[in-house]
Write a protein that holds these residues in place. Structure first.
Motif, PDB file in Angstrom:
ATOM      1  N   ALA B 128      -0.259   0.005  15.583  1.00 22.84           N
ATOM      2  CA  ALA B 128      -0.585  -1.007  14.572  1.00 22.84           C
ATOM      3  C   ALA B 128      -1.724  -0.507  13.692  1.00 22.84           C
ATOM      4  O   ALA B 128      -1.680  -0.645  12.459  1.00 22.84           O
ATOM      5  CB  ALA B 128      -0.962  -2.325  15.247  1.00 22.84           C
ATOM      6  N   SER B 129      -2.754   0.095  14.316  1.00 18.64           N
ATOM      7  CA  SER B 129      -3.871   0.615  13.527  1.00 18.64           C
ATOM      8  C   SER B 129      -3.398   1.718  12.598  1.00 18.64           C
ATOM      9  O   SER B 129      -3.780   1.774  11.422  1.00 18.64           O
ATOM     10  CB  SER B 129      -4.962   1.185  14.444  1.00 18.64           C
ATOM     11  OG  SER B 129      -5.382   0.223  15.352  1.00 18.64           O
ATOM     12  N   PHE B 130      -2.565   2.610  13.153  1.00 15.04           N
ATOM     13  CA  PHE B 130      -2.083   3.726  12.342  1.00 15.04           C
ATOM     14  C   PHE B 130      -1.245   3.209  11.176  1.00 15.04           C
ATOM     15  O   PHE B 130      -1.425   3.639  10.026  1.00 15.04           O
ATOM     16  CB  PHE B 130      -1.272   4.693  13.200  1.00 15.04           C
ATOM     17  CG  PHE B 130      -0.576   5.750  12.400  1.00 15.04           C
ATOM     18  CD1 PHE B 130      -1.316   6.685  11.691  1.00 15.04           C
ATOM     19  CD2 PHE B 130       0.812   5.796  12.329  1.00 15.04           C
ATOM     20  CE1 PHE B 130      -0.684   7.656  10.925  1.00 15.04           C
ATOM     21  CE2 PHE B 130       1.451   6.760  11.568  1.00 15.04           C
ATOM     22  CZ  PHE B 130       0.710   7.690  10.861  1.00 15.04           C
ATOM     23  N   ALA B 131      -0.342   2.276  11.466  1.00 18.29           N
ATOM     24  CA  ALA B 131       0.527   1.757  10.403  1.00 18.29           C
ATOM     25  C   ALA B 131      -0.312   1.096   9.313  1.00 18.29           C
ATOM     26  O   ALA B 131      -0.083   1.321   8.113  1.00 18.29           O
ATOM     27  CB  ALA B 131       1.533   0.771  10.991  1.00 18.29           C
ATOM     28  N   ALA B 132      -1.308   0.304   9.738  1.00 17.36           N
ATOM     29  CA  ALA B 132      -2.152  -0.372   8.754  1.00 17.36           C
ATOM     30  C   ALA B 132      -2.871   0.639   7.874  1.00 17.36           C
ATOM     31  O   ALA B 132      -2.905   0.512   6.634  1.00 17.36           O
ATOM     32  CB  ALA B 132      -3.164  -1.267   9.464  1.00 17.36           C
ATOM     33  N   SER B 133      -3.433   1.675   8.512  1.00 18.10           N
ATOM     34  CA  SER B 133      -4.201   2.641   7.736  1.00 18.10           C
ATOM     35  C   SER B 133      -3.283   3.459   6.823  1.00 18.10           C
ATOM     36  O   SER B 133      -3.629   3.754   5.681  1.00 18.10           O
ATOM     37  CB  SER B 133      -4.976   3.567   8.671  1.00 18.10           C
ATOM     38  OG  SER B 133      -4.091   4.337   9.433  1.00 18.10           O
ATOM     39  N   TYR B 134      -2.099   3.767   7.308  1.00 18.33           N
ATOM     40  CA  TYR B 134      -1.166   4.563   6.507  1.00 18.33           C
ATOM     41  C   TYR B 134      -0.688   3.764   5.297  1.00 18.33           C
ATOM     42  O   TYR B 134      -0.599   4.300   4.182  1.00 18.33           O
ATOM     43  CB  TYR B 134       0.014   4.984   7.386  1.00 18.33           C
ATOM     44  CG  TYR B 134       0.906   6.028   6.756  1.00 18.33           C
ATOM     45  CD1 TYR B 134       0.383   7.258   6.364  1.00 18.33           C
ATOM     46  CD2 TYR B 134       2.260   5.786   6.570  1.00 18.33           C
ATOM     47  CE1 TYR B 134       1.194   8.222   5.796  1.00 18.33           C
ATOM     48  CE2 TYR B 134       3.085   6.745   6.003  1.00 18.33           C
ATOM     49  CZ  TYR B 134       2.549   7.967   5.617  1.00 18.33           C
ATOM     50  OH  TYR B 134       3.359   8.908   5.058  1.00 18.33           O
ATOM     51  N   LEU B 135      -0.415   2.490   5.523  1.00 22.32           N
ATOM     52  CA  LEU B 135       0.028   1.658   4.408  1.00 22.32           C
ATOM     53  C   LEU B 135      -1.091   1.488   3.384  1.00 22.32           C
ATOM     54  O   LEU B 135      -0.841   1.451   2.179  1.00 22.32           O
ATOM     55  CB  LEU B 135       0.527   0.299   4.918  1.00 22.32           C
ATOM     56  CG  LEU B 135       1.811   0.392   5.745  1.00 22.32           C
ATOM     57  CD1 LEU B 135       2.244  -0.975   6.241  1.00 22.32           C
ATOM     58  CD2 LEU B 135       2.945   1.031   4.938  1.00 22.32           C
ATOM     59  N   LEU B 136      -2.332   1.428   3.876  1.00 20.93           N
ATOM     60  CA  LEU B 136      -3.465   1.349   2.967  1.00 20.93           C
ATOM     61  C   LEU B 136      -3.554   2.619   2.127  1.00 20.93           C
ATOM     62  O   LEU B 136      -3.786   2.576   0.904  1.00 20.93           O
ATOM     63  CB  LEU B 136      -4.753   1.143   3.768  1.00 20.93           C
ATOM     64  CG  LEU B 136      -5.977   0.708   2.960  1.00 20.93           C
ATOM     65  CD1 LEU B 136      -5.761  -0.700   2.414  1.00 20.93           C
ATOM     66  CD2 LEU B 136      -7.234   0.748   3.815  1.00 20.93           C
ATOM     67  N   ALA B 137      -3.342   3.758   2.763  1.00 22.82           N
ATOM     68  CA  ALA B 137      -3.356   5.029   2.042  1.00 22.82           C
ATOM     69  C   ALA B 137      -2.237   5.051   0.995  1.00 22.82           C
ATOM     70  O   ALA B 137      -2.430   5.537  -0.126  1.00 22.82           O
ATOM     71  CB  ALA B 137      -3.196   6.185   3.028  1.00 22.82           C
ATOM     72  N   CYS B 138      -1.075   4.505   1.351  1.00 21.91           N
ATOM     73  CA  CYS B 138       0.045   4.441   0.410  1.00 21.91           C
ATOM     74  C   CYS B 138      -0.328   3.588  -0.802  1.00 21.91           C
ATOM     75  O   CYS B 138      -0.004   3.930  -1.945  1.00 21.91           O
ATOM     76  CB  CYS B 138       1.283   3.839   1.077  1.00 21.91           C
ATOM     77  SG  CYS B 138       1.972   4.892   2.333  1.00 21.91           S
ATOM     78  N   TYR B 139      -1.026   2.494  -0.515  1.00 19.80           N
ATOM     79  CA  TYR B 139      -1.442   1.591  -1.588  1.00 19.80           C
ATOM     80  C   TYR B 139      -2.374   2.312  -2.571  1.00 19.80           C
ATOM     81  O   TYR B 139      -2.184   2.272  -3.767  1.00 19.80           O
ATOM     82  CB  TYR B 139      -2.112   0.371  -0.963  1.00 19.80           C
ATOM     83  CG  TYR B 139      -2.757  -0.566  -1.945  1.00 19.80           C
ATOM     84  CD1 TYR B 139      -1.967  -1.346  -2.794  1.00 19.80           C
ATOM     85  CD2 TYR B 139      -4.132  -0.662  -2.039  1.00 19.80           C
ATOM     86  CE1 TYR B 139      -2.551  -2.208  -3.705  1.00 19.80           C
ATOM     87  CE2 TYR B 139      -4.728  -1.515  -2.947  1.00 19.80           C
ATOM     88  CZ  TYR B 139      -3.940  -2.284  -3.786  1.00 19.80           C
ATOM     89  OH  TYR B 139      -4.523  -3.129  -4.682  1.00 19.80           O
ATOM     90  N   TYR B 140      -3.366   3.005  -2.006  1.00 16.42           N
ATOM     91  CA  TYR B 140      -4.296   3.735  -2.868  1.00 16.42           C
ATOM     92  C   TYR B 140      -3.596   4.844  -3.622  1.00 16.42           C
ATOM     93  O   TYR B 140      -3.890   5.121  -4.781  1.00 16.42           O
ATOM     94  CB  TYR B 140      -5.454   4.302  -2.041  1.00 16.42           C
ATOM     95  CG  TYR B 140      -6.583   3.323  -1.922  1.00 16.42           C
ATOM     96  CD1 TYR B 140      -7.638   3.339  -2.846  1.00 16.42           C
ATOM     97  CD2 TYR B 140      -6.600   2.364  -0.930  1.00 16.42           C
ATOM     98  CE1 TYR B 140      -8.658   2.414  -2.766  1.00 16.42           C
ATOM     99  CE2 TYR B 140      -7.614   1.441  -0.833  1.00 16.42           C
ATOM    100  CZ  TYR B 140      -8.642   1.467  -1.752  1.00 16.42           C
ATOM    101  OH  TYR B 140      -9.647   0.567  -1.685  1.00 16.42           O
ATOM    102  N   THR B 141      -2.652   5.490  -2.952  1.00 18.70           N
ATOM    103  CA  THR B 141      -1.911   6.563  -3.602  1.00 18.70           C
ATOM    104  C   THR B 141      -1.106   6.007  -4.774  1.00 18.70           C
ATOM    105  O   THR B 141      -1.048   6.607  -5.851  1.00 18.70           O
ATOM    106  CB  THR B 141      -0.977   7.241  -2.581  1.00 18.70           C
ATOM    107  OG1 THR B 141      -1.746   7.622  -1.458  1.00 18.70           O
ATOM    108  CG2 THR B 141      -0.311   8.463  -3.176  1.00 18.70           C
ATOM    109  N   ALA B 142      -0.518   4.838  -4.559  1.00 19.20           N
ATOM    110  CA  ALA B 142       0.261   4.220  -5.635  1.00 19.20           C
ATOM    111  C   ALA B 142      -0.642   3.849  -6.808  1.00 19.20           C
ATOM    112  O   ALA B 142      -0.264   3.987  -7.966  1.00 19.20           O
ATOM    113  CB  ALA B 142       0.984   2.989  -5.100  1.00 19.20           C
ATOM    114  N   LEU B 143      -1.878   3.408  -6.500  1.00 22.38           N
ATOM    115  CA  LEU B 143      -2.811   3.038  -7.569  1.00 22.38           C
ATOM    116  C   LEU B 143      -3.291   4.257  -8.337  1.00 22.38           C
ATOM    117  O   LEU B 143      -3.340   4.255  -9.572  1.00 22.38           O
ATOM    118  CB  LEU B 143      -4.033   2.328  -6.967  1.00 22.38           C
ATOM    119  CG  LEU B 143      -3.911   0.868  -6.550  1.00 22.38           C
ATOM    120  CD1 LEU B 143      -5.275   0.365  -6.105  1.00 22.38           C
ATOM    121  CD2 LEU B 143      -3.385   0.025  -7.704  1.00 22.38           C
ATOM    122  N   LEU B 144      -3.656   5.308  -7.607  1.00 19.08           N
ATOM    123  CA  LEU B 144      -4.333   6.436  -8.224  1.00 19.08           C
ATOM    124  C   LEU B 144      -3.366   7.532  -8.670  1.00 19.08           C
ATOM    125  O   LEU B 144      -3.685   8.307  -9.562  1.00 19.08           O
ATOM    126  CB  LEU B 144      -5.371   7.030  -7.270  1.00 19.08           C
ATOM    127  CG  LEU B 144      -6.443   6.053  -6.770  1.00 19.08           C
ATOM    128  CD1 LEU B 144      -7.328   6.705  -5.736  1.00 19.08           C
ATOM    129  CD2 LEU B 144      -7.288   5.560  -7.937  1.00 19.08           C
TER     130      LEU B 144
END
Lengths: 295, 259
Positions: B128-144
């Motif tokens: 769960a922690s990994f998935a949350a952090s990975y999805l957060l990274a995806c979000y930032y990647t999509a933004l930047l």
């Protein structure tokens, strides 16, 4: 018999801790394991609780159901999860023992009350004193109403009032349960237990009822005290094996035969002495312990 | 509730009270968003702190979002796995050393239930922690940078999760062997490092190695498909996890004493 232990042996690489122990434990008896440190008491109790595999030998429970869920175990130094409260730990333990939920809530409150932890029920175990942990340990051992209670040194770590409390609890518990416990406080053992097992170096040196143990070490010793002086007079009786004068009119006398006690009394009266006290001196458990263990 | 459920819930409550349920996802999230953010600001960082003579022009090709996420996963390969090992190493040894394990096992809890509850609870928390952090990274990647296709995100997440499970199972297994958490962490990290090293030294013979999950996940992100050895790797990782798990249960069964 509630359980039978046959030729129980536990050995590690270079030494044998329990060596061919054979015992029978009757239902609703309270059995004390006595012995010096390193006698194998804790190891025996752990094997009875199913926490340690015997190297050889057999532990047979007469009732198969009993083996499954009906053992309550209190280790010498009970340890819990520091982050749980006393109440939470009892709930946790009860669920592991598959107690029905409805029963568990009432039962754990009852146990907290019984061991005197009612006020600390909601406190974290991390802040408990040694005595409180011992009490909680007893509560978790009793929680699921086990038929057999195994207590390892239940009173050794307690202060005098705590010790009295626990002994009182044990007296109450032994009415409806079998208790096997180890101790090296002989006075406490004498107060509570029915049967004694004396262990040394992994062997049982003596086992049986406490009364029988004392009887077997009864050695025809009497205390005689009179108004008159016993000096001189007592030495002339040929059936007196030995004696020692506690005071001129007070003697501890060992007789050669038990029949001679009446003869001694009769001669006392014939000599016109006033008897103040005449009593058979029964050995204390400590005397017997010293004799059996050879300490 | 049966014993497994009771122990499972106890693990989660313990993690909550220990604040592990807080720091584990937070640390993983920080680790994950470091990559997209630092890559995005790399030109500025180089400019300000690079000590380059004035007038130097730096041209760094802007990475694609897929490359950024692949970089995130390779960050995880070192620090993330260390976090996994450190967070799992003490879970059995601590209960054994304190002696509370004997109060659990005297209630006739089976070794399978005990180890199983540990495995499941740690797996839920870590994944769960990994998935949350990975999805957060995806979000930032999509933004930047740019949005990465969901299929690629989910596939790489799944494959990488297997590697995390593998590292966790190794640590749990080492936890049944040793009593010191330092030794448990040492053995687990050494084993994982050896496996990774062998995979890069002898790629021909190590196609089955679970450590390839890292490169497979990266390849999936950047190219849209893993290499031909992906099925072999998936099956062998699953089998190895099961084997190590049951070895741990067997090892636990052989304990002479629980304290």
């Amino acid at each position: 018999m509630l359980l039978e232990v046959e030729q129980l042996t536990k050995s590690y690489k270079n030494h044998t801790v329990v060596n061919g122990l054979t015992l029978g434990i009757e239902p609703n008896h309270c059995v004390a394991l006595l012995g010096p440190n390193g006698a194998g008491k804790t190891t025996t109790l752990q094997m009875l609780a199913g926490l340690l595999k015997p190297t050889s030998g057999r532990i047979a429970f007469m009732d198969q159901l009993m083996e499954q869920h009906s053992i309550g175990y209190l280790p010498q130094y009970p340890s819990f999860f520091r982050w749980m409260t006393a109440r939470e730990f009892l709930q946790f333990a009860g669920r592991l023992s598959r107690m029905p939920r409805s029963e568990l809530a009432d039962k754990s409150e009852e146990m907290l009350h019984f061991v005197g932890l009612k006020d600390a029920a909601g406190k974290r175990i991390g802040g408990f004193s040694g005595g409180m942990k011992q009490r909680l340990g007893l509560a978790q051992a009793l929680l699921h109403d086990p038929k057999l209670l195994i207590l390892d040194e239940p009173v050794s770590a307690l202060d005098p009032s705590g010790r009295l409390d626990v002994l009182e609890m044990m007296k109450e518990l032994k009415r409806s349960r079998t208790i096997v416990y180890s101790t090296h406080v002989l006075h406490d053992a004498e107060q509570v237990c029915d049967d004694i097992v004396m262990m040394k170096e992994g062997r049982a040196l003596w086992s049986g009822p406490l009364d029988a143990l004392k009887e077997s070490h009864q050695d025809e010793t009497f205390i005689l005290s009179t108004s008159e002086s016993l000096e001189g007079w007592i030495g002339t009786r040929d059936y007196v094996a030995s004696f020692s004068l506690l005071s001129p009119s007070n003697a501890e006398i060992r007789l050669a035969h038990s029949d001679d006690r009446n003869r001694l009394l009769a001669e006392c009266i014939d000599s016109g002495m006033t008897i103040k006290r005449f009593e058979e001196k029964s050995p204390s458990l400590e005397d017997v312990y010293r004799e059996v263990i050879g300490a | 509730m049966n014993s497994f459920g009771t122990l499972f819930v106890k693990e989660l409550v313990e993690a909550w009270r220990d604040k592990k349920l807080v720091w584990l996802p937070v640390v993983m999230c920080i680790l994950a968003i470091l990559q997209p953010i630092s890559l995005y600001y790399m030109p500025q960082i180089m400019n300000k702190a690079g000590n380059l003579p004035p007038g130097t022009e730096i041209k760094i090709p802007v990475p694609t979002g897929e490359e950024v996420l692949a970089g995130t996963l390779s960050q995880f390969g070192v620090l993330g796995i260390a976090i996994v090992v450190l967070s799992v190493m003490g879970s059995i040894a601590a209960e054994r050393n304190s002696g509370v394990l004997s109060l659990i096992m005297v209630r006739r809890v089976s070794p399978l239930q005990y180890i199983g509850s540990k495995w499941a609870a740690q797996a839920v928390m870590l994944l769960a922690s990994f998935a949350a952090s990975y999805l957060l990274a995806c979000y930032y990647t999509a933004l930047l940078f740019n949005q990465v296709a969901w299929t690629r995100i989910l596939a790489s997440l799944g494959i990488y999760s297997l590697w995390i499970l593998f590292a966790m199972t190794i640590t749990l297994g080492a936890g049944t062997l040793l009593r010191k958490s330092g030794g448990i962490a040492g053995i687990s990290l050494a084993f994982i490092a050896a496996l990774s090293l062998c995979s890069s030294l002898f790629p021909r013979f190590m196609k089955w190695s679970p450590s390839n999950a890292q490169s497979q996940a990266a390849k999936l992100l950047t190219e849209g498909a893993g290499s031909a050895s992906l099925p072999v790797m998936l099956v062998s990782a699953a089998v190895l996890i099961a084997v190590i798990f049951f070895a741990a249960v067997a090892c636990f069964k052989r304990y002479e004493t629980y304290s």
